[in-house]
Design an enzyme around this catalytic site. Structure first.
Site, PDB file in Angstrom:
ATOM      1  N   ALA A   2      38.622  43.247  38.507  1.00 28.08           N
ATOM      2  CA  ALA A   2      39.264  43.817  38.414  1.00 28.08           C
ATOM      3  C   ALA A   2      40.399  43.541  37.159  1.00 28.08           C
ATOM      4  CB  ALA A   2      39.871  43.803  40.105  1.00 28.08           C
ATOM      5  N   THR A   3      41.132  44.753  37.442  1.00 27.87           N
ATOM      6  CA  THR A   3      42.191  45.072  36.241  1.00 27.87           C
ATOM      7  C   THR A   3      43.242  44.915  37.392  1.00 27.87           C
ATOM      8  OG1 THR A   3      41.088  45.610  34.950  1.00 27.87           O
ATOM      9  CG2 THR A   3      43.493  45.639  34.670  1.00 27.87           C
ATOM     10  N   ASP A   8      39.224  31.696  45.863  1.00 27.86           N
ATOM     11  CA  ASP A   8      38.452  31.332  44.428  1.00 27.86           C
ATOM     12  C   ASP A   8      40.176  31.040  44.206  1.00 27.86           C
ATOM     13  OD1 ASP A   8      37.636  31.433  42.155  1.00 27.86           O
ATOM     14  OD2 ASP A   8      38.330  34.698  41.979  1.00 27.86           O
ATOM     15  N   GLY A  61      40.870  40.279  35.612  1.00 27.46           N
ATOM     16  CA  GLY A  61      40.187  39.236  35.562  1.00 27.46           C
ATOM     17  C   GLY A  61      38.694  40.010  35.373  1.00 27.46           C
ATOM     18  N   GLY A  62      37.796  38.753  36.071  1.00 28.55           N
ATOM     19  CA  GLY A  62      36.238  39.317  36.046  1.00 28.55           C
ATOM     20  C   GLY A  62      35.413  40.393  37.295  1.00 28.55           C
ATOM     21  N   ALA A  70      47.207  41.791  34.537  1.00 32.08           N
ATOM     22  CA  ALA A  70      46.599  41.709  34.368  1.00 32.08           C
ATOM     23  C   ALA A  70      45.022  42.160  34.159  1.00 32.08           C
ATOM     24  CB  ALA A  70      46.210  40.376  34.984  1.00 32.08           C
ATOM     25  N   LYS A  99      45.527  46.675  42.526  1.00 32.44           N
ATOM     26  CA  LYS A  99      44.530  46.135  41.486  1.00 32.44           C
ATOM     27  C   LYS A  99      43.048  47.199  41.418  1.00 32.44           C
ATOM     28  CE  LYS A  99      43.184  42.325  42.414  1.00 32.44           C
ATOM     29  NZ  LYS A  99      42.557  40.460  42.155  1.00 32.44           N
TER      30      LYS A  99
END
Length: 668
Positions: free
Chosen positions: A34-35, A145, A31-32, A29, A51
């Site tokens: 991290a990957t 979050d 995200g804003g 996945a 991550k």
């Protein structure tokens, strides 16, 4: 490590071994911040999730220090509904976090597939989420979050909350949610106080869970708008609507639960996840008993009602009384605690008088004249029991003896043919019970047997095997030129997830159609892998520069470079030099490629032929020149005698000069 201009980690990270221990595998996945990659812990030989923070964050020393502290805090948070944090490291400026690998879906995937969901199913999913958050709140941590993407649904049914690595220990110095005033969290789930003051406590997580409940019940977010700022504004100024307004039939006490959790005033919300968990269980109890309307429960949960109190009976004669908002616990005598309300009527038990301790009574002694009882002989009975036991032991020795049994040979990772040959060589039969996908066993090999390897099995028995289909891969469908909705449908049918939609201008693809996909169509991916799409915004508007008064050659060249169609018109002009642009339409604003820009180009002043005036009287010559558009100036010759006749003109006759020029006449 190569990074893109947007701060994303390039997939060249795949195959790299971080800190000599974690071999990075396929991306899970992005995200804003991290990957996330699937990886293998080479030291412990287990699959983990890694991550990797984006470059812009890893370069910030303050963020790195805070990240390391919070990773340690998250690692101490041990709970069966929390994704475990194993390790944290920094490999050559690559900041990463090692977490438990949870194969399965996210709650976002489930919402896309099944929402709106029934209230009972929604609360069954929310309970483990609240259990995880309650453990965090009890440890002095807030998540900040909470969103469907951070709730993982494992294949075995477990529910786990992820991203506690970004949570922060709550203390006097760390109440802000971000550095420099930038909010951390997803705007659709931000509590109003986070938007207004940027300060968070456990009630911000409670608010996010309330929004989560609403979204699962209805299939949509409560506040939607064209921009994140407008969504944040609605969180501050608008209440979350009751779910029943979107999905009729939802019980009023479920509406009240959502209203309590999403109250804009933090003081009206449950104090933390533990308190909300109590309320969710009360609502589940009502749902499980088929209660369609419970005015008392609805009033208790309503933000405008009294703060509800829950009581639980203990064996010591006292009740635990918990205020479901403050969660303060005190002990009170059992006589003042009201019984828990159930679906069945409660009958009062009659009061019992205190009983005295029983007096000791001496044992009854038989009369002396009564002869003692004769004991029966036990020898024959004992002998019979021993014989039966010996018989059973003999039967058991035969039944469980080596002669009847053998052991299942190990055939994992062998091909089907090789496994069958090995099992039949052991005197057993081989059958295939099914086929399953596997990331670890190659296609066509045995990945599971029943009984397991080494297990005792009757000779001439049967061993069933599950054969691997190899890694489950689904090709990215070709959605180029499709609408965004059509692309999402194609991804769903291909067992892939929809990732991000990036909008980009295109001169060739109509607005709203898919320009590109990442990964590209035809790429094989793991099930439920996210695929990003690029959607056309239509042609890009082009600013029109103004070339009035400039060279027509330069104007036409530049406008054509910008993609415009240029048309020209020539016209005489007494003020604008020849070859310059007199006017342009349009001369400002924006146009699209292939739109027309019209230029009016100057030919310079209009030329007029000087008429013949030599030999004419000065009056006639002046009249003829003025009618032709010239100005006249009179000059006497050196031998002027006053006759008034023209002997010369400058310019001379038949000469073409700009209209309005001055012609000088010489007279005698």
């Amino acid at each position: 490590m190569e990074r893109t201009s947007t701060g994303r980690v390039d997939d060249s990270l795949i195959g790299r071994v971080l800190e000599g221990r974690y071999r990075v595998g396929p991306r899970i996945a992005r995200g804003g911040m991290a990957t996330v990659y699937e990886a293998v812990d080479l030291r412990l030989d287990r699959t983990v999730a890694v991550k990797v923070m984006h470059a812009g964050l890893a370069d910030d020393d303050e963020f790195v220090n805070r990240f390391e502290r919070e990773a340690r805090s998250a690692a101490r948070l041990a709970h069966h509904n929390v994704v475990a944090v194993f390790d944290q490291g920094d490999d050559d400026d690559t900041l990463f976090l090692v977490m438990e690998y949870v194969p399965g879906l996210t709650l976002r995937d489930l919402i896309r597939k099944e929402a709106p969901m029934s209230p009972a199913k929604v609360l069954s999913l929310v309970e483990p989420v609240l259990s995880a958050l309650a453990a965090a709140h009890g440890a002095g941590m807030i998540h900040r979050d909470v969103k469907p993407e951070n709730v993982l649904l494992a294949d075995d049914g477990r529910v786990k909350v992820a991203d506690f690595g970004l949570a922060r220990a709550v203390n006097a110095e760390t109440q802000h949610t971000a550095t420099g005033g930038v909010l951390i969290g997803t705007v659709s789930y931000l509590a109003p106080e986070l938007v207004v003051s940027g300060r968070a406590d456990a009630r911000a997580d409670v608010y996010a869970v309330g929004v989560l409940i609403y979204e699962m019940l209805t299939g949509v977010k409560p506040h939607q708008a064209d921009s994140p700022i407008q969504v944040a504004y609605k969180h501050v100024h608008e209440d979350v609507p009751p779910p029943s307004a979107k999905v009729p039939g939802i019980p009023p006490y479920v509406d009240a639960l959502v209203a309590r959790a999403t109250a804009r005033d933090p003081g009206m919300r449950p104090a933390d996840a533990k308190v909300l968990l109590h309320q969710v269980r009360r609502v589940r109890h009502a749902l499980d008993h088929g209660v369609t309307d419970d005015p008392e429960l609805t009033a208790d949960l309503s933000p405008t009602g009294e703060l509800p109190v829950a009581r639980a009976r203990f064996d010591d004669g006292y009740d635990e009384v918990q205020d479901l908002v403050t969660d303060h616990t005190v002990a009170v005598p059992a006589v003042v605690a009201a019984p828990m309300r159930t679906s069945e009527p409660v009958r009062a038990e009659p009061a019992r008088a205190p009983s005295r301790a029983p007096s000791r009574v001496p044992p009854r002694v038989p009369p002396r004249d009564q002869p003692p009882r004769r004991r029966r002989p036990r020898g024959p009975i004992l002998l019979a029991v021993l014989l039966v036991a010996a018989l059973l032991l003999g039967v058991g020795a035969y039944w469980f003896g080596v002669a009847r049994y053998t052991h299942t040979p190990g055939v994992l990772n062998l091909s089907q043919a090789a496994a069958e040959k090995k099992i039949e060589a052991a005197g057993l039969h081989f059958e295939v019970s099914g086929h399953r996908y596997s990331e670890t066993y190659p296609r066509g090999t045995v990945m599971e047997t029943d009984p397991d390897a080494g297990s005792r099995v009757l000779k001439d028995g049967t061993v069933t095997a599950v054969i691997s289909r190899g890694p489950e891969r689904h090709k990215v469908p070709d959605a180029l030129g499709k609408t965004l909705d059509q692309a999402q449908d194609l991804l769903d049918r291909s067992h892939l997830a929809f990732g991000e939609a990036v909008r980009r201008y295109s001169d060739r693809v109509p607005e709203g159609r898919v320009i590109a996909m990442s990964p590209k169509p035809g790429t094989p991916l793991k099930r439920d892998t996210a695929v990003n799409v690029v959607v056309s915004r239509g042609p890009k508007p082009i600013d029109v520069p103004d070339f009035t008064g400039k060279s027509v050659t330069r104007a036409q060249q530049r406008l054509e470079e910008l993609g415009f169609e240029v048309t020209t018109e020539e016209r005489h002009d007494d003020e604008v030099p020849e070859g310059k642009v007199i006017s342009q339409h349009p001369d400002s604003g924006t146009l699209f490629k292939d739109d027309e820009v019209h230029l009016v180009v100057s030919l310079g002043p209009e030329l007029v032929e000087v008429p013949r005036v030599v030999g004419s009287t000065v009056e006639d010559a002046t009249k003829a020149l003025e009618e032709a558009g010239f100005k006249v100036r009179i000059r006497r010759s050196k031998i002027y005698v006053g006759a008034g006749y023209v002997v010369a003109s400058d310019p001379e006759r038949s000469t073409e000069v700009p209209k309005g020029s001055t012609v000088t006449l010489t007279i005698v």
